[in-house]
Design a protein around this motif. Structure first.
Motif, PDB file in Angstrom:
ATOM      1  N   UNK A 168       0.827   9.975   0.132  1.00 31.01           N
ATOM      2  CA  UNK A 168       1.007  10.352   1.513  1.00 31.01           C
ATOM      3  C   UNK A 168       0.831   8.832   2.236  1.00 31.01           C
ATOM      4  N   UNK A 169       1.949   8.726   3.323  1.00 31.81           N
ATOM      5  CA  UNK A 169       1.514   7.403   4.058  1.00 31.81           C
ATOM      6  C   UNK A 169       0.437   7.578   4.727  1.00 31.81           C
ATOM      7  N   UNK A 170      -0.327   6.360   4.814  1.00 34.15           N
ATOM      8  CA  UNK A 170      -1.403   6.769   5.798  1.00 34.15           C
ATOM      9  C   UNK A 170      -1.348   6.352   7.180  1.00 34.15           C
ATOM     10  N   UNK A 210      -7.507   9.987   2.485  1.00 29.91           N
ATOM     11  CA  UNK A 210      -6.383  10.303   2.536  1.00 29.91           C
ATOM     12  C   UNK A 210      -6.158  11.499   3.507  1.00 29.91           C
ATOM     13  N   UNK A 211      -5.176  11.428   4.522  1.00 30.02           N
ATOM     14  CA  UNK A 211      -5.346  12.558   5.278  1.00 30.02           C
ATOM     15  C   UNK A 211      -4.941  13.802   4.666  1.00 30.02           C
ATOM     16  N   UNK A 217      -7.949   2.683  -1.133  1.00 29.33           N
ATOM     17  CA  UNK A 217      -8.489   1.434  -1.321  1.00 29.33           C
ATOM     18  C   UNK A 217      -8.170   0.522   0.109  1.00 29.33           C
ATOM     19  N   UNK A 218      -9.151  -0.357   0.444  1.00 29.28           N
ATOM     20  CA  UNK A 218      -8.658  -1.286   1.671  1.00 29.28           C
ATOM     21  C   UNK A 218      -7.161  -1.825   1.724  1.00 29.28           C
ATOM     22  N   UNK A 219      -6.548  -1.390   2.851  1.00 22.19           N
ATOM     23  CA  UNK A 219      -5.127  -2.079   3.070  1.00 22.19           C
ATOM     24  C   UNK A 219      -4.161  -1.467   2.533  1.00 22.19           C
ATOM     25  N   UNK A 220      -4.277  -0.192   1.586  1.00 23.62           N
ATOM     26  CA  UNK A 220      -3.401   0.619   1.112  1.00 23.62           C
ATOM     27  C   UNK A 220      -2.487   1.158   2.136  1.00 23.62           C
TER      28      UNK A 220
END
Ligand SMILES: [Zn+2]
Ligand SMILES: [Zn+2]
Ligand SMILES: [Zn+2]
Ligand SMILES: [Zn+2]
Length: 219
Positions: A217-219, A198-199, A206-209
């Motif tokens: 937070x939006x990735x 997470x930035x 997790x993959x694809x989150x």
């Protein structure tokens, strides 16, 4: 014949045994700058006779009763004996004249031209380089070394901003375009390898989150 030994690897034989240009000439070259100097041409007066004898020599060959050790052509044989002596004498004269155009360095034993000679020190310019020329070269070397060092440091400093843990797909798997490590393909917009942390909170994603499960937070 010490001079011949000194000049053994820096001369070229330009002698012509036959024809209108028959004669002796030798080209000497500087071991340092490869500049050449040619001895004055000396015409070979026995040339006409040599080519004339050369025609009849096959008949006379047997009468000589000698095995032709290394003598392959007729002219090398009968007439060639006179030519060989004349050539050796011409070579000695050429070397004597060449001594005035070349200097033998007592340190490296090279024969160098007058331009490659440090007359003040009595050795060649490779062994005793010109002081002013060395100063200019050293100054340029110092400049180049210091600029290279500063450029290296600048590169090291900008390395701080480079995210080394970010996974990068250098080629787009969809269109094969080069991505230069971007998040989306600059050519087709395909979403490339994603950050797996997470930035904002740095936790593993997790993959694809689409959102960080810890902080949202939006990735
Ligand atoms: Zn030279
Ligand atoms: Zn030298
Ligand atoms: Zn693409
Ligand atoms: Zn987070």
């Amino acid at each position: 014949m010490t001079a011949e030994i000194y000049f053994s690897n820096n001369y070229r034989d330009l002698c012509e045994e036959q024809g209108t240009g028959a004669g002796f000439q030798f080209e000497f070259s500087c071991n340092r700058c490869n500049d050449t100097w040619r001895s004055p041409f000396e015409a070979y007066t026995g040339a006409r006779m040599a080519s004339w004898v050369g025609k009849g020599v096959n008949a006379a060959w047997g009468m000589l009763g000698r095995a032709g050790s290394g003598m392959s052509t007729a002219a090398d044989g009968l007439a060639g004996a006179g030519y060989g002596h004349a050539r050796d004498a011409a070579f000695r004269r050429a070397i004597a004249t060449a001594q005035g155009h070349f200097n033998r360095c007592p340190r490296c034993t090279h024969y160098v031209c007058n331009r490659c000679w440090n007359a003040g020190q009595g050795i060649c310019l490779t062994c005793a380089p010109d002081t002013a020329a060395e100063a200019v070269a050293a100054q340029q070397r110092g400049l180049n070394d210091m600029v290279a060092e500063r450029a290296y440091t600048a590169g090291q400093n900008s390395a701080q901003q480079f995210a080394v843990n970010t996974p990068r797909q250098l080629v787009c798997p969809q269109c094969r375009a080069e991505t230069h490590g971007s998040a989306f393909c600059p050519s087709c917009g395909h979403r490339l390898a994603q950050q797996d942390t997470c930035g904002s909170c740095n936790s593993q994603l997790p993959a694809g989150a689409a959102f960080c499960p810890d902080c949202g937070t939006r990735r």
